[in-house]
Design a protein around this motif. Structure first.
Motif, PDB file in Angstrom:
ATOM      1  N   UNK A 162     -40.649 -11.072 -24.697  1.00  0.00           N
ATOM      2  CA  UNK A 162     -39.954 -11.887 -25.697  1.00  0.00           C
ATOM      3  C   UNK A 162     -38.492 -11.450 -25.709  1.00  0.00           C
ATOM      4  N   UNK A 163     -37.646 -12.240 -25.079  1.00  0.00           N
ATOM      5  CA  UNK A 163     -36.249 -11.830 -24.908  1.00  0.00           C
ATOM      6  C   UNK A 163     -35.316 -12.361 -25.989  1.00  0.00           C
ATOM      7  N   UNK A 164     -35.764 -13.364 -26.737  1.00  0.00           N
ATOM      8  CA  UNK A 164     -34.919 -13.938 -27.791  1.00  0.00           C
ATOM      9  C   UNK A 164     -35.794 -14.102 -29.023  1.00  0.00           C
ATOM     10  N   UNK A 165     -35.598 -13.234 -29.998  1.00  0.00           N
ATOM     11  CA  UNK A 165     -36.494 -13.125 -31.139  1.00  0.00           C
ATOM     12  C   UNK A 165     -35.950 -13.859 -32.373  1.00  0.00           C
ATOM     13  N   UNK A 166     -36.791 -13.944 -33.398  1.00  0.00           N
ATOM     14  CA  UNK A 166     -36.358 -14.539 -34.669  1.00  0.00           C
ATOM     15  C   UNK A 166     -35.166 -13.782 -35.241  1.00  0.00           C
ATOM     16  N   UNK A 167     -35.183 -12.463 -35.125  1.00  0.00           N
ATOM     17  CA  UNK A 167     -34.046 -11.678 -35.616  1.00  0.00           C
ATOM     18  C   UNK A 167     -32.774 -11.990 -34.826  1.00  0.00           C
ATOM     19  N   UNK A 168     -32.930 -12.229 -33.532  1.00  0.00           N
ATOM     20  CA  UNK A 168     -31.766 -12.541 -32.698  1.00  0.00           C
ATOM     21  C   UNK A 168     -31.095 -13.832 -33.153  1.00  0.00           C
ATOM     22  N   UNK A 169     -31.870 -14.896 -33.273  1.00  0.00           N
ATOM     23  CA  UNK A 169     -31.205 -16.157 -33.632  1.00  0.00           C
ATOM     24  C   UNK A 169     -30.784 -16.180 -35.095  1.00  0.00           C
ATOM     25  N   UNK A 170     -31.508 -15.431 -35.942  1.00  0.00           N
ATOM     26  CA  UNK A 170     -31.072 -15.302 -37.333  1.00  0.00           C
ATOM     27  C   UNK A 170     -29.653 -14.740 -37.393  1.00  0.00           C
ATOM     28  N   UNK A 171     -29.417 -13.678 -36.634  1.00  0.00           N
ATOM     29  CA  UNK A 171     -28.103 -13.047 -36.615  1.00  0.00           C
ATOM     30  C   UNK A 171     -27.056 -13.958 -35.971  1.00  0.00           C
ATOM     31  N   UNK A 172     -27.401 -14.595 -34.857  1.00  0.00           N
ATOM     32  CA  UNK A 172     -26.439 -15.429 -34.143  1.00  0.00           C
ATOM     33  C   UNK A 172     -25.982 -16.632 -34.970  1.00  0.00           C
ATOM     34  N   UNK A 173     -26.901 -17.208 -35.740  1.00  0.00           N
ATOM     35  CA  UNK A 173     -26.546 -18.383 -36.528  1.00  0.00           C
ATOM     36  C   UNK A 173     -25.684 -18.048 -37.745  1.00  0.00           C
ATOM     37  N   UNK A 174     -25.592 -16.757 -38.077  1.00  0.00           N
ATOM     38  CA  UNK A 174     -24.829 -16.364 -39.254  1.00  0.00           C
ATOM     39  C   UNK A 174     -23.399 -16.863 -39.251  1.00  0.00           C
ATOM     40  N   UNK A 175     -22.757 -16.860 -38.104  1.00  0.00           N
ATOM     41  CA  UNK A 175     -21.341 -17.239 -38.029  1.00  0.00           C
ATOM     42  C   UNK A 175     -21.112 -18.745 -38.123  1.00  0.00           C
ATOM     43  N   UNK A 176     -22.201 -19.528 -38.076  1.00  0.00           N
ATOM     44  CA  UNK A 176     -22.062 -20.994 -38.094  1.00  0.00           C
ATOM     45  C   UNK A 176     -22.558 -21.621 -39.397  1.00  0.00           C
ATOM     46  N   UNK A 177     -22.786 -20.788 -40.403  1.00  0.00           N
ATOM     47  CA  UNK A 177     -23.404 -21.305 -41.623  1.00  0.00           C
ATOM     48  C   UNK A 177     -22.551 -22.319 -42.368  1.00  0.00           C
ATOM     49  N   UNK A 178     -21.252 -22.158 -42.346  1.00  0.00           N
ATOM     50  CA  UNK A 178     -20.401 -23.118 -43.057  1.00  0.00           C
ATOM     51  C   UNK A 178     -20.571 -24.524 -42.483  1.00  0.00           C
ATOM     52  N   UNK A 179     -20.529 -24.637 -41.165  1.00  0.00           N
ATOM     53  CA  UNK A 179     -20.681 -25.943 -40.520  1.00  0.00           C
ATOM     54  C   UNK A 179     -22.087 -26.496 -40.708  1.00  0.00           C
ATOM     55  N   UNK A 180     -23.098 -25.640 -40.578  1.00  0.00           N
ATOM     56  CA  UNK A 180     -24.479 -26.094 -40.710  1.00  0.00           C
ATOM     57  C   UNK A 180     -24.808 -26.471 -42.147  1.00  0.00           C
ATOM     58  N   UNK A 181     -24.243 -25.743 -43.109  1.00  0.00           N
ATOM     59  CA  UNK A 181     -24.462 -26.083 -44.521  1.00  0.00           C
ATOM     60  C   UNK A 181     -23.887 -27.460 -44.844  1.00  0.00           C
ATOM     61  N   UNK A 182     -22.746 -27.780 -44.257  1.00  0.00           N
ATOM     62  CA  UNK A 182     -22.149 -29.095 -44.490  1.00  0.00           C
ATOM     63  C   UNK A 182     -23.063 -30.194 -43.949  1.00  0.00           C
ATOM     64  N   UNK A 183     -23.580 -30.008 -42.740  1.00  0.00           N
ATOM     65  CA  UNK A 183     -24.534 -30.972 -42.195  1.00  0.00           C
ATOM     66  C   UNK A 183     -25.789 -31.031 -43.061  1.00  0.00           C
ATOM     67  N   UNK A 184     -26.239 -29.877 -43.507  1.00  0.00           N
ATOM     68  CA  UNK A 184     -27.442 -29.753 -44.319  1.00  0.00           C
ATOM     69  C   UNK A 184     -27.315 -30.582 -45.596  1.00  0.00           C
ATOM     70  N   UNK A 185     -26.190 -30.451 -46.280  1.00  0.00           N
ATOM     71  CA  UNK A 185     -26.033 -31.128 -47.564  1.00  0.00           C
ATOM     72  C   UNK A 185     -25.570 -32.578 -47.419  1.00  0.00           C
ATOM     73  N   UNK A 186     -24.829 -32.882 -46.378  1.00  0.00           N
ATOM     74  CA  UNK A 186     -24.347 -34.256 -46.197  1.00  0.00           C
ATOM     75  C   UNK A 186     -25.415 -35.203 -45.673  1.00  0.00           C
ATOM     76  N   UNK A 187     -26.313 -34.692 -44.832  1.00  0.00           N
ATOM     77  CA  UNK A 187     -27.248 -35.584 -44.145  1.00  0.00           C
ATOM     78  C   UNK A 187     -28.707 -35.193 -44.304  1.00  0.00           C
ATOM     79  N   UNK A 188     -28.965 -34.168 -45.093  1.00  0.00           N
ATOM     80  CA  UNK A 188     -30.321 -33.644 -45.177  1.00  0.00           C
ATOM     81  C   UNK A 188     -31.357 -34.569 -45.761  1.00  0.00           C
TER      82      UNK A 188
END
Length: 215
Positions: A162-188
């Motif tokens: 298992x080379x890419x774990x839940x912890x890995x993508x959890x950490x990687x997505x941290x820097x994109x939360x502002x953009x993803x939150x906007x999509x989340x609330x605008x189109x969710x």
């Protein structure tokens, strides 16, 4: 160079980067060797042969795997991301410990652009199969598949590396939360109707959108 060729180069470089991160922390038994550079990398032969994918699919029949942020060309580009989301095959979801929003393929139980299904829910326990999984394996060509699935490979004695774990993508997505939150609330709240008879057309549109083509 076509957009497809540019995307393939991008994906190969990012996969090699993720494998190197894994290898830097792995035990010898979990080390995964890649020889050469991205130009030599055959994604299907290296990570996910069609025959292996066809025979397995157990995880895919339970819950979709996660895209890595760099499976996309630019998460911060809302127009680009909307093209992808409106194919109906990708959803915004809440990570397993509810810390971050991330992106994954749509599951059979997902009804909107934003999934309310959590990884620890009853639905997640085998009742939200990935809609991209078929009797012949993933409907996406290897270069367009989510990195979590690509980097879950057979090791020795039928164990998986298992080379890419839940912890890995959890950490990687941290820097994109502002953009993803906007999509989340605008189109969710937008429901996604999906005609199963046309899913192959949706898959073609998704691959085009991932590469940067506009509808």
């Amino acid at each position: 160079m076509s957009l497809e060729e540019q995307y393939l180069i991008h994906k190969k470089k990012e996969l090699i980067k993720l494998v190197n991160i894994h290898n830097n922390r792995a035990l010898d038994s979990d080390y995964f060797e890649i020889t050469g550079d991205y130009a030599d990398l055959d994604i299907e032969k290296t990570f996910c042969s069609s025959s292996s994918c066809k025979k397995c699919g157990v995880c895919c029949n339970q819950f979709p795997c996660a895209f890595a942020p760099n499976d996309f060309l630019d998460i911060n580009n809302s127009e680009y991301m909307l093209q992808i989301l409106k194919t109906g095959l990708v959803v915004l979801a809440v990570s397993y410990n509810r810390k971050n929003i991330y992106l994954r393929p749509r599951g059979a139980a997902d009804e909107k652009l934003v999934s309310t299904i959590l990884l620890d829910s009853n639905v997640a326990d085998g009742n939200n199969p990935c809609i991209l999984h078929s009797k012949n394996g993933c409907l996406l060509e290897p270069q367009y598949r989510p990195s979590e699935g690509l980097l879950y490979v057979l090791g020795n004695h039928f164990n998986h590396i298992i080379m890419y774990t839940e912890d890995d993508y959890e950490e990687e997505y941290g820097k994109y939360q502002e953009s993803l939150c906007k999509l989340f609330y605008d189109y969710g709240n937008e429901p996604i109707a999906l005609n199963q008879d046309l899913i192959e057309e949706n898959v073609k549109q998704l691959t085009k959108s991932l590469c940067g083509y506009r509808n």
